[in-house]
Design an enzyme around this catalytic site. Structure first.
Site, PDB file in Angstrom:
ATOM      1  N   GLY A   1      70.122  -6.527  19.170  1.00  0.00           N
ATOM      2  CA  GLY A   1      70.403  -7.270  20.290  1.00  0.00           C
ATOM      3  C   GLY A   1      69.339  -8.677  20.489  1.00  0.00           C
TER       4      GLY A   1
ATOM      5  NE  ARG B   1      64.357  -1.210  13.956  1.00  0.00           N
ATOM      6  CZ  ARG B   1      65.247  -1.094  14.788  1.00  0.00           C
ATOM      7  NH1 ARG B   1      65.528   0.035  15.442  1.00  0.00           N
ATOM      8  NH2 ARG B   1      66.322  -2.020  14.961  1.00  0.00           N
TER       9      ARG B   1
ATOM     10  CE  LYS C   1      87.088  -5.628  18.911  1.00  0.00           C
ATOM     11  NZ  LYS C   1      87.031  -4.738  20.010  1.00  0.00           N
TER      12      LYS C   1
ATOM     13  N   GLY D   1      72.270  -5.745  12.721  1.00  0.00           N
ATOM     14  CA  GLY D   1      72.497  -4.265  11.729  1.00  0.00           C
ATOM     15  C   GLY D   1      73.254  -4.413  10.617  1.00  0.00           C
TER      16      GLY D   1
END
Length: 397
Positions: free
Chosen positions: A378, A38, A198, A355
């Site tokens: 996100g 980053r 999921k 991620g």
């Protein structure tokens, strides 16, 4: 895509106090940065503004502190950033008030200053107008270079865009360009690979993707839910059986939108969830009652690679098997290497994010060969879900 956003090309920064929202939320161990990805991503924006004579004032959060907490100080990150960009980075012990004002007041053109963690103030996450005003006093313009925080409407990620002239930094610009080429104005046909554990965490993403792409590969634990919904016995595999109706609804929506859903046709099954435990390939009609599906099988790998061959654009989010454990990384590694080879041959635009996805592509040794890899988690997911991102919306012309 970035034609519709204000960027650094639209402003003269010389002599200006430039508040730059960056992502300094890097992994640390014992006071040392363990992955500088980053920091490397934001370096071009920081050095460009500095080289052009702007005063670079960095705003960022670190961790999830509840008030001031030395464990979440940005001071060691600022030192690592200075090492990385080979320029001094001063540090102020607060992001507002006298401490910050004095530090900014002492800056010369080209200087770089990092302010302390914005989340030491609860008003940051509340996007409190008074706090936004305090931050705005420190700058003449605001540059947002933190796509990874753009899904948050916080003071430093969105609020400042309403108080100061707002521009996208080079990392944000690259991200918006890459994402625009992937889904908003892609070269067709477009394929998406979506994996992970999921379905429940990716319902909105799947609902949006089936209206945007020509083919959708579903892998990982979430594929088991789709297989179960179609009557396949998945043994003791991870499976959200209560979401069978949701899975069928997504399949119907895909069919109505002309999107082909590609599910596994065979599976690698083991009886223990552990690395190198004995495993075998099974057809879907023969999954043992006590077995766990931990990866896609060899025929499924061929189908995924064929789908990649048919595509001009690939969007990837999530591994297609339990890639952290050998040998259940084969499906993910094979697909990643195949996509990377097609990308290097200029036959594919490949964009990946999230991620687990970044970790999987690094594990496959091909992260550098994709067209673009998003460091956002996100924000990347919400963009794939088709949701407007507050920190991006505020940059529009």
């Amino acid at each position: 895509m970035t034609n519709s956003f204000r960027t650094l090309d639209d402003v003269d920064v010389k002599g200006k106090r430039v508040l730059v929202r960056v992502d300094l939320n890097v992994p640390m161990d014992d006071g040392k940065v363990t992955d500088a990805t980053r920091l490397e991503r934001i370096a071009p924006t920081i050095t460009e503004i500095s080289d052009k004579g702007g005063k670079v004032i960095l705003l960022a959060h670190f961790g999830r502190p509840k008030g001031r907490d030395d464990k979440n100080s940005l001071k060691p990150v600022a030192a690592a950033l200075a090492d990385g960009i080979k320029k001094p980075v001063a540090f102020a012990d607060d992001c507002v008030g006298d401490v910050a004002a004095k530090a900014v007041g002492a800056m010369k053109d080209g200087d770089i200053l990092c302010l302390e963690n914005t989340r030491f103030h609860s008003a940051e996450e509340k996007n409190d107008p008074a706090f936004v005003a305090e931050l705005a006093k420190l700058g003449d313009i605001w540059v947002n270079d933190a796509f990874s925080a753009a899904h948050r409407a916080h003071a430093s990620t969105e609020g400042l865009g309403h108080k100061l002239p707002a521009y996208a930094g080079r990392t944000m610009q690259a991200e918006l360009d890459a994402l625009g080429k992937a889904l908003d104005a892609p070269t067709k046909p477009v394929i998406a690979i979506v994996g992970g554990a999921k379905v429940s965490s990716k319902i909105d993403l799947l609902e949006n993707l089936v209206t945007k792409v020509d083919a959708l590969v579903i892998g990982g634990g979430m594929a088991n839910t789709f297989l179960h919904a179609q009557g396949v016995k998945v043994g003791k595999s991870l499976c959200e059986k209560d979401l069978a109706a949701t899975a069928l609804r997504i399949i119907d929506k895909a069919e109505a939108s002309g999107c082909a859903i590609i599910l596994p046709v065979d599976a690698i099954v083991a009886f223990h969830f552990a690395a190198n435990t004995p495993s075998h390939a099974y057809g879907l009609d023969a999954i043992p009652d006590e077995g766990m599906i931990l990866d896609v099988g060899p025929q499924s790998i061929e189908r995924i690679n064929s789908a990649i061959d048919d595509a001009a654009t690939l969007v990837w989010n999530g591994p297609v098997g339990a890639f952290e454990m050998t040998p259940f990384d084969r499906g993910t590694v094979s697909g990643a290497k195949h996509a990377a080879a097609r990308t290097k041959a200029k036959k594919l635009i490949s964009v990946a994010g999230g991620g687990d996805t970044v970790a999987a592509l690094n594990h496959a040794g091909v992260a550098d060969d994709f067209s673009y890899i998003s460091t956002a988690g996100g924000a990347f997911l919400e963009w794939m879900e088709g949701k407007p991102l507050p920190g991006v919306e505020v940059l529009k012309k």
